[in-house]
Design an enzyme around this catalytic site. Structure first.
Site, short mmCIF file in Angstrom:
data_model
loop_
_atom_site.label_atom_id
_atom_site.label_comp_id
_atom_site.label_asym_id
_atom_site.label_seq_id
_atom_site.Cartn_x
_atom_site.Cartn_y
_atom_site.Cartn_z
N HIS A 355 0.82 -1.39 -0.24
CA HIS A 355 -0.36 0.31 -0.20
C HIS A 355 0.69 1.51 0.11
O HIS A 355 0.48 2.35 -0.03
CB HIS A 355 -1.26 -0.60 1.50
CG HIS A 355 -2.19 -0.97 1.32
ND1 HIS A 355 -3.57 -0.41 0.23
CD2 HIS A 355 -2.39 -2.01 1.11
CE1 HIS A 355 -4.33 -1.62 0.64
NE2 HIS A 355 -4.28 -2.58 1.00
N LYS A 543 -9.46 14.04 4.11
CA LYS A 543 -8.33 12.59 3.77
C LYS A 543 -7.75 13.26 5.16
O LYS A 543 -8.07 13.67 6.03
CB LYS A 543 -7.51 12.24 2.57
CG LYS A 543 -6.70 13.73 2.54
CD LYS A 543 -6.19 13.70 1.01
CE LYS A 543 -6.84 14.45 -0.61
NZ LYS A 543 -6.74 12.30 -0.64
N ARG A 544 -7.17 11.83 5.54
CA ARG A 544 -6.20 11.87 6.80
C ARG A 544 -5.05 13.36 6.19
O ARG A 544 -5.15 14.19 5.00
CB ARG A 544 -5.11 11.46 6.49
CG ARG A 544 -5.87 9.57 7.57
CD ARG A 544 -6.66 10.30 9.34
NE ARG A 544 -5.56 10.51 10.09
CZ ARG A 544 -5.02 8.79 11.23
NH1 ARG A 544 -5.73 8.03 10.88
NH2 ARG A 544 -3.97 9.31 11.49
N LYS A 549 -0.22 14.80 1.20
CA LYS A 549 -1.74 14.85 1.11
C LYS A 549 -1.15 16.31 0.81
O LYS A 549 -2.29 16.93 0.67
CB LYS A 549 -2.41 14.77 2.17
CG LYS A 549 -2.24 12.62 2.45
CD LYS A 549 -3.79 11.99 2.62
CE LYS A 549 -3.81 10.99 3.18
NZ LYS A 549 -4.35 10.11 1.66
N THR A 651 -8.36 6.10 -2.87
CA THR A 651 -9.86 6.15 -2.79
C THR A 651 -11.05 6.95 -2.70
O THR A 651 -11.54 7.46 -3.40
CB THR A 651 -10.67 4.59 -2.48
OG1 THR A 651 -10.07 5.22 -0.41
CG2 THR A 651 -9.69 3.34 -2.03
N LYS A 655 -14.93 8.04 -4.28
CA LYS A 655 -16.07 8.36 -4.64
C LYS A 655 -15.89 9.80 -4.50
O LYS A 655 -17.91 9.93 -4.87
CB LYS A 655 -16.09 8.27 -2.38
CG LYS A 655 -15.06 7.16 -2.34
CD LYS A 655 -15.09 7.46 0.12
CE LYS A 655 -13.97 6.73 0.32
NZ LYS A 655 -13.50 6.90 0.88
C1 PLP Z 1 -12.42 6.91 1.69
C2 PLP Z 1 -11.43 7.37 3.05
C3 PLP Z 1 -10.96 7.69 3.06
C4 PLP Z 1 -9.38 7.82 1.98
O1 PLP Z 1 -9.44 8.44 1.39
P1 PLP Z 1 -8.35 9.08 0.37
O2 PLP Z 1 -8.99 10.60 0.44
O3 PLP Z 1 -8.09 8.35 -1.00
O4 PLP Z 1 -7.09 9.21 1.22
C5 PLP Z 1 -10.04 7.47 4.44
N1 PLP Z 1 -11.05 8.14 5.55
C6 PLP Z 1 -12.71 7.95 5.40
C7 PLP Z 1 -13.05 8.13 6.68
C8 PLP Z 1 -12.80 7.72 4.31
O5 PLP Z 1 -14.27 7.11 3.36
#
Ligand code: PLP
Length: 816
Positions: A355, A543-544, A549, A651, A655
């Site tokens: 990952h 995101k985190r 990022k 991911t 979404k």
């Molecule tokens: C999808 C999701 C992530 C991943 O987000 P990235 O933008 O791909 O880092 C992290 N936290 C939650 C709660 C999510 O639903």
């Protein structure tokens, strides 16, 4: 046969009476929620039993997905949706005077994960069950999930997430399936009939109790299992000496030390910390999981040498990579197989997903920690390492120099990614670019030795949760245009692309987005008392919080806009609402300063008499699955701006695309594939490419200070925050300033600033032509089916797992 509102109301009333002794009028929303779950379980459980029986009878090959994280979020709506009951249930609740949303909100998010990696595991479970594939999740039932984030005076404050406070409605404890896991002790080697025997003495026993969660497939009878292990103690594992009074206190100490193993989830994402307890957690999952697999397998009287015909184990990153030595231990010491046979079985059964290539995230455990905790596993790893290094020496003379950097054991450390690669038959990356970087760079010598093991499986998300469930109005608009086949075959979403320029279809899409924005706006008004303009561009970065990022780059653009508005109040620009959601690891000082800075900037901008008319900045606290579900349907712009090469896939990008947001992003992770699908006109790409980043890293030619010195806009941004313009005397942001100028801006924020600002201007201009924007949005939704986790899981099933769908016949009355 479909069920009616009347029947469901009746069922609910009966359940309220039988479980709580209450009438509908007396019941709380929590009791209504719990009764709903109980009614659902009445029809889930018989199918669950049938599914497991069918798998056993058919001897279906099964995949076991081992993951330290499963970020499930809430399950009630997904389960209702998959059972075909969501709409009728909402109708029923409404007719009985309850707000369905309030009832669903009674479920506490299951936050047993940090971010993308854990959410991926949850999406995979949904796809496995929906595709009728025999799949099992193996994880840990942490008593505390990822911390709850509060923002106090702009700072992140962490609170424990005691998600089990109200009973978790979906789980079933299986005491009869308990497993003993052993830690520490010594290994005695003896010779019996000319064979080496290994006896483990003086170890600490930990009881692993499984709590099973049913995973309901969409519109079928499949109910798979997520097995979450809990560390528990029993008095019969403790030796009481009746005459000694303080044994009781020793017992309590012992109990606490054992229960600590599954007490909490480590809050680090893409970061490795060598903590003993974390290592214990990893072994706990692996040993309990493997023992339960082998126990079930042997019950069916199948020969162990055929294990890989019936079982495949996928490990989600290196966290469960102890499956390699632990499976060896079970086969050698418990099952008395010889090394070669045990090794082929292990290698043929285990598959590894990588990952990350971030060096700070690669797990390397100190040897001494290992020898103390797992003396026997250490011996096995030594042997694996020795055989591997010997093989390299003899078969790959050209790699001899590289043996120290390829070894599993080197410089007093155990390199888990090497262990995983050597011990498995498949090594996959999670997006095309990421897999190429693994093969060409990070894992290049391993690729030379094991070329056939490497493969790519681009991540995906379940369109059932992330479209059907979170954005039902969008789903309806799509179905009205192209029918409902896309629900079973998300690739068919491409059928809406011809409608991208159809003005009435555009209008329907615009309306849905606008309604979703109004809904988000009212949530923000209610919880933050900030009024956002529902005609503004909703720009989201969720995101985190992590340096790579680059939330900071986004913030630089915002501060730049703030400066521009102050300079020229007549600036022509569409109003924008910037939304952030991000948790920072509690020990990650830089990330926490960025949160404070975002909040300081937000405070200033939102209260500025002129600027606030055009700009709003909101930091939504406690980013988690249920909050993502609220934000994503309302988004216009999706910020995917990681430093190229650093984000393995992402991911969140998928979404947001699926909900019609346009991406502003670097050519990183799955963004690359998104742009291939939608075409360059339908995505806003900017910044350094991964190749350029690698070139800078190699040459050392990047000098962040030059960008600061030469770009007035950048200076105007950075000087504002170090001069406490946003925070008063409260705080200076020197750590951030230093990381950019003194540590030479590891993530190329200053380098990409210019290109980002330009591209954001382009975003604004494009939005001003609504028809153009909507057509791009529709094209994005149309191509998002390629990022359904159904596609991902079909690829895993075909190319790696070799598992096939098993139809489950239901003999019980269901509501589908
Ligand atoms: C999808 C999701 C992530 C991943 O987000 P990235 O933008 O791909 O880092 C992290 N936290 C939650 C709660 C999510 O639903």
């Amino acid at each position: 046969m479909s069920i009616t509102v009347e029947t469901l109301s009746q069922l609910l009333k009966e359940k309220l009476t039988s479980s709580f002794g209450k009438s509908l009028e007396e019941a709380t929303t929590k009791e209504v929620f719990q009764s709903t779950c109980l009614i659902m379980k009445d029809s889930i459980h018989p199918n669950w039993q049938m599914t497991q029986q069918t798998y056993d009878q058919n001897e279906s090959k099964q995949v076991y997905y081992f993951s330290m994280e499963f970020l499930l979020g809430r399950m009630i709506e997904t389960n209702l949706l998959n059972m075909g009951l969501l709409d009728i249930y909402k109708e029923t609740l409404t007719s009985l005077g309850f707000n369905p949303e309030d009832v669903f909100r009674e479920e506490h998010d299951a936050g047993l994960g940090n971010g993308g990696l854990g959410r991926l595991a949850a999406c995979f479970l949904d796809s496995l069950a929906s595709l009728e594939l025999p799949g099992y999740g193996m994880g840990i039932r942490y008593k505390y999930g990822l911390f709850q984030q509060k923002v106090v005076n702009g700072y992140q404050v962490e609170l424990p997430d005691y998600w089990l406070e109200d009973e978790y409605m979906w789980e079933t404890k299986r005491d009869d399936k308990a497993i003993e896991v052993r830690f520490g002790g010594t290994v005695e080697t003896t010779v019996l009939n000319g064979q080496l025997q290994f006896q483990h003495h003086d170890y600490e026993r930990v009881l692993a109790i499984p709590y099973d969660v049913p995973i309901v497939g969409y519109n079928n009878n499949t109910v798979n299992t997520l097995r979450l292990w809990s560390a528990e103690s029993t008095t019969n594992h403790f030796h009481f000496h009746s005459s000694r009074g303080h044994d009781y206190y020793h017992y309590l100490d012992y109990k606490r030390s054992i229960e600590k193993i599954s007490e909490f989830l480590y809050p680090d994402d893409s970061y490795y910390e060598g903590k003993v307890l974390r290592l214990k957690q990893q072994y706990f999952l692996v040993s309990a999981g493997l023992q339960s697999i082998i126990r079930r397998y042997k019950k069916q009287n199948k020969p162990l040498h055929q294990l890989s015909k019936h079982v495949v184990i996928q490990i989600n990153d290196t966290h469960p990579s102890l499956v390699v030595p632990e499976l060896m231990r079970l086969l050698l010491d418990e099952e008395k197989l010889g090394w070669n046979e045990a090794w082929s079985i292990t290698q043929e059964t285990v598959a590894y997903t990588n990952h990350t290539t971030l060096s700070e995230a690669l797990e390397k455990w100190p040897e001494d920690m290992f020898t103390t905790l797992f003396p026997r596993l250490y011996q096995i790893i030594e042997e694996i390492n020795e055989r591997f290094c010997k093989m390299l020496w003899y078969d790959y003379p050209e790699l001899r120099e590289k043996i120290p950097e390829m070894a599993i054991l080197a410089y007093g450390q155990i390199h888990m990614a090497h262990l995983a690669m050597v011990g498995s038959f498949s090594i996959n990356g999670v997006a095309k670019l990421h897999t190429e970087i693994l093969k060409d760079r990070v894992m290049q010598p391993f690729y030379t030795v094991f070329p056939k093991r490497f493969n790519n499986k681009t991540n995906g998300i379940t369109h059932r949760r992330w479209l059907l469930n979170v954005n039902p109005n969008l789903a309806n608009v799509i179905s009205e245009a192209i029918g409902t086949e896309w629900i079973h075959q998300p690739e068919q979403l491409t059928k809406i692309i011809p409608f991208s320029t159809d003005s009435s279809f555009q209008e329907s899409i615009r309306k849905v987005k606008h309604e979703n924005k109004k809904r988000l706006a009212s949530y923000i008004k209610e919880h933050y008392n900030v009024i956002i303009d529902d005609q503004s561009i909703v720009d989201v970065h969720i995101k985190r919080l992590h340096g790579y990022k680059r939330q900071l780059l986004n913030l630089f653009h915002i501060i730049h806009l703030y400066n521009s508005y102050k300079e020229n109040p007549a600036l022509e620009m569409t109003p924008r609402t910037f939304i952030f959601g991000a948790k920072a690891a509690p020990g990650y000082t830089f990330a926490k300063q960025v949160i404070k800075l975002i909040n300081a900037v937000a405070e200033k901008i939102n209260n500025h008499p002129q600027v606030s008319k055009n700009l709003k900045v909101i930091f939504l606290e406690n980013y988690q699955v249920s909050l993502a579900e609220r934000i994503i349907p309302a988004a216009d712009v999706s910020e995917q701006i990681s430093t190229a090469s650093k984000e393995a896939s992402g991911t969140g990008n998928m979404k947001l695309m699926m909900n019609g947001a346009l991406t502003i992003g670097t050519q990183d992770g799955a963004n690359v594939e998104i742009s291939e699908f939608v075409g360059n006109d339908n995505i806003f790409t900017f910044g350094l490419t991964s190749e350029e980043v690698f070139a800078y890293q190699q040459s050392g030619e990047y000098n962040a200070r030059d960008y600061y010195n030469n770009d007035r806009r950048l200076r105007n941004v950075m000087d504002l925050f170090v001069n406490q313009h946003f925070s008063g005397d409260d705080v200076d942001f020197k750590d951030i300033f230093y990381s950019l100028l003194y540590n030479n801006d590891e993530y190329f924020v200053l380098k990409d600033f210019d290109s980002y600002i330009d591209t954001q201007k382009h975003v604004d201009q494009t939005y001003q032509n609504q028809s153009d924007w909507l057509s791009k949005s529709i094209v994005n939704i149309g191509h998002s089916g390629a990022f359904s986790s159904d596609r991902t899981i079909k690829q895993y099933a075909q190319d790696i797992w070799n598992i096939r769908p098993t139809k489950i016949e239901s003999h019980v009355k269901t509501y589908y």
